[in-house]
Design an enzyme around this catalytic site. Sequence first.
Site, mmCIF file in Angstrom:
data_model
loop_
_atom_site.group_PDB
_atom_site.id
_atom_site.type_symbol
_atom_site.label_atom_id
_atom_site.label_comp_id
_atom_site.label_asym_id
_atom_site.label_seq_id
_atom_site.Cartn_x
_atom_site.Cartn_y
_atom_site.Cartn_z
ATOM 1 N N TYR A 109 27.478 110.067 53.070
ATOM 2 C CA TYR A 109 26.851 108.551 52.951
ATOM 3 C C TYR A 109 26.923 108.126 54.385
ATOM 4 O O TYR A 109 27.817 108.155 55.173
ATOM 5 C CB TYR A 109 27.877 107.832 52.380
ATOM 6 C CG TYR A 109 27.428 106.201 52.262
ATOM 7 C CD1 TYR A 109 26.615 105.782 51.405
ATOM 8 C CD2 TYR A 109 28.072 105.764 53.336
ATOM 9 C CE1 TYR A 109 26.216 104.359 51.520
ATOM 10 C CE2 TYR A 109 27.549 104.263 53.357
ATOM 11 C CZ TYR A 109 26.493 103.448 52.615
ATOM 12 O OH TYR A 109 26.227 102.205 52.536
ATOM 13 N N GLU A 197 20.596 102.308 55.471
ATOM 14 C CA GLU A 197 21.399 103.080 54.567
ATOM 15 C C GLU A 197 20.764 104.468 54.374
ATOM 16 O O GLU A 197 19.534 104.427 53.502
ATOM 17 C CB GLU A 197 21.865 102.348 53.295
ATOM 18 C CG GLU A 197 22.887 103.173 52.415
ATOM 19 C CD GLU A 197 23.024 102.545 51.114
ATOM 20 O OE1 GLU A 197 22.153 102.311 50.269
ATOM 21 O OE2 GLU A 197 24.337 101.885 50.910
#
Length: 398
Positions: A109, A197
């Site tokens: 992530y 992101e």
Amino acid sequence: MDIHEYQAKEILANFGVDVPSGALAYSPEQAAYRARELGGDKWIVKAQVHAGGRGKAGGVKLCGTEHEVHEACENMFGRKLVTHQTGPEGKGIYRVYVEAAVPIDREIYLGFVLDRSSQRVMIVASSEGGMEIEEISAQRPDSIVRSTVEPAVGLQEFQAREIAFKLGLDPALTQHMVRTLKACYRAFREFDATMVEINPLVVTGDNRILALDAKMSFDDNALFRHPQIAELRDKSQEDPRESRAADRGLSYVGLDGNIGCIVNGAGLAMATMDTIKLAGGEPANFLDIGGGASPERVAKAFRLVLSDSNVQAILVNIFAGINRCDWVAEGVVQALRELQVDVPVVVRLAGTNVEEGQKILAKSGLPIIRATTLMEAAERAVGAWRQDLTQGTKMRAV
Ligand code: ADP
Ligand code: MG
């Protein structure tokens, strides 16, 4: 403003983030054709909507033939995709991205956000990719690496290397990871983003680092500096109430309650929403009509608030400094005369030309409920909605 995954990938790739090869399609036929053009024997078909969680909701499909690509798209185009981020109404699928399927070794992530407390860009990374960051922070908080960037010098090499080490990456990949992190940071800075992101950023079977998903959001107030970003806006993905407001130059955010708010100034709008809650109600929207609001602008605001069928009472709260209460009052009267306003309307005016404003409301003969203080206004709006005073009989006409 949000953009689509394929757009974010294109931007990030221009700064040096590696992404799988892919192509956009507007129909199942075009998607199958794109798959053939891309070559290979496995593709991922991805619904382009402004929301995450598509994988679990059926918006990301692995396909082994062109026929499967076509079929996957037929089940997507024109449908609404409901994910945990879209709300129950979902978001329409009008574009799909066809991408080469990549063999995944590890999922990471990676997020860049604006951290308000440190007033810095903060990098958030975790070795637990694939899950949403909320899940990671609930289940594996110890896996999260955070690092703030000093704006005067930008993201430093050592800092990027440290993140790579903490994620436990193979040392042979450190340089690639440093390049990826620096590219994201530059894209963030260059375009006044509020969020970048990549989830997941993956290490592939052949030891490369690729962004398999990408999300970017931008500061609306900086869009004038980036016309090439502003033109990526996709209204089909926005709350129609908010698009309409933006087109009319009004600052509006739709909410779930039923007391419509028409207020001048963002701070006062927030305070009005809080006071409505304090009085036991729920605001239907945030709406800042801005300074110097003309009667036409007030009437537009009424139209906008009334277009939300959940609205059962309206609270107009104006503290006029640059504004003039008489203009606002004229706007209220004009709106009530022109529009079918079948819900109680509470008006609280204060500041410049307040007496003239009150006179205009009084002379109109319309069933407007007046209030002097904000608390009183909120209580009356909540009371009017509760008792369903839509007939006007029990309303205090001014
Ligand atoms: P979302 O976050 O909206 O669910 P993603 O783009 O992250 O959508 O896709 C969901 C999952 O699908 C990813 O976590 C990844 O495991 C897989 N995936 C996405 N793109 C690819 C790709 N090109 N090759 C292989 N797997 C992929
Ligand atoms: Mg994702």
